[in-house]
Design a protein around this motif. Sequence first.
Motif, PDB file in Angstrom:
ATOM      1  N   PRO A  27       0.915  -1.207   0.036  1.00  0.00           N
ATOM      2  CA  PRO A  27      -0.027   0.046  -0.036  1.00  0.00           C
ATOM      3  C   PRO A  27       0.847   1.265  -0.001  1.00  0.00           C
ATOM      4  N   VAL A  28       0.409   2.291  -0.476  1.00  0.00           N
ATOM      5  CA  VAL A  28       1.213   3.545  -0.532  1.00  0.00           C
ATOM      6  C   VAL A  28       1.667   3.863   0.579  1.00  0.00           C
ATOM      7  N   SER A  29       0.998   4.024   1.767  1.00  0.00           N
ATOM      8  CA  SER A  29       1.733   4.195   3.047  1.00  0.00           C
ATOM      9  C   SER A  29       2.818   3.584   3.416  1.00  0.00           C
ATOM     10  N   ASP A  30       2.729   2.385   3.052  1.00  0.00           N
ATOM     11  CA  ASP A  30       4.005   1.532   3.421  1.00  0.00           C
ATOM     12  C   ASP A  30       5.023   1.757   2.452  1.00  0.00           C
ATOM     13  N   ILE A  31       4.818   2.202   1.169  1.00  0.00           N
ATOM     14  CA  ILE A  31       5.861   2.627   0.342  1.00  0.00           C
ATOM     15  C   ILE A  31       6.767   3.949   0.821  1.00  0.00           C
ATOM     16  N   ILE A  32       5.797   4.819   1.274  1.00  0.00           N
ATOM     17  CA  ILE A  32       6.314   6.158   1.828  1.00  0.00           C
ATOM     18  C   ILE A  32       7.244   5.822   2.980  1.00  0.00           C
ATOM     19  N   ASN A  33       6.984   4.737   3.793  1.00  0.00           N
ATOM     20  CA  ASN A  33       7.795   4.563   4.984  1.00  0.00           C
ATOM     21  C   ASN A  33       9.016   3.847   4.670  1.00  0.00           C
ATOM     22  N   VAL A  34       8.952   2.908   3.521  1.00  0.00           N
ATOM     23  CA  VAL A  34      10.184   2.220   3.134  1.00  0.00           C
ATOM     24  C   VAL A  34      11.034   3.382   2.458  1.00  0.00           C
ATOM     25  N   ALA A  35      10.629   4.263   1.805  1.00  0.00           N
ATOM     26  CA  ALA A  35      11.346   5.268   1.096  1.00  0.00           C
ATOM     27  C   ALA A  35      12.136   6.113   2.261  1.00  0.00           C
ATOM     28  N   LYS A  36      11.616   6.180   3.272  1.00  0.00           N
ATOM     29  CA  LYS A  36      12.008   6.828   4.625  1.00  0.00           C
ATOM     30  C   LYS A  36      13.421   6.111   5.096  1.00  0.00           C
ATOM     31  N   THR A  37      13.768   4.881   4.985  1.00  0.00           N
ATOM     32  CA  THR A  37      14.632   4.115   5.551  1.00  0.00           C
ATOM     33  C   THR A  37      15.875   4.022   5.423  1.00  0.00           C
ATOM     34  N   CYS A  38      16.155   4.422   3.802  1.00  0.00           N
ATOM     35  CA  CYS A  38      17.472   4.637   3.583  1.00  0.00           C
ATOM     36  C   CYS A  38      17.576   5.273   2.294  1.00  0.00           C
TER      37      CYS A  38
END
Length: 111
Positions: A27-38
């Motif tokens: 889901p897009v909310s998880d994609i945004i969170n993954v983008a914040k990881t590194c």
Amino acid sequence: MNYYGFSGASLKGLPEELMFNLLLLLPVSDIINVAKTCKKFFILLNNESFWHKLFLRDFPHKVGTAGSLEWKISYRIVYIAHQESVRRVRNLRSSMMDLRDRYDYTSSYPI
């Protein structure tokens, strides 16, 4: 260690094409969170091609409305509009249920 220098259990070690396809399942909310990881995921997930595919996945009926904007911006605009319409429908349903409940309550007493 794999070819990229990361341990075998790291998502960073996967080929970009595979990561691209795996992330499209989220889901897009998880994609945004993954983008914040590194930094690697940030760069990968700010790719216009990725947001174009995400737009087609989530809003196939809205493709003609994207215009000349970047796909990420187009996605954000359509996503916000969609969430607003979902919120309005929920509020309308809630109002209708309240009216029905009031009618049931008042109609149960004889005049």
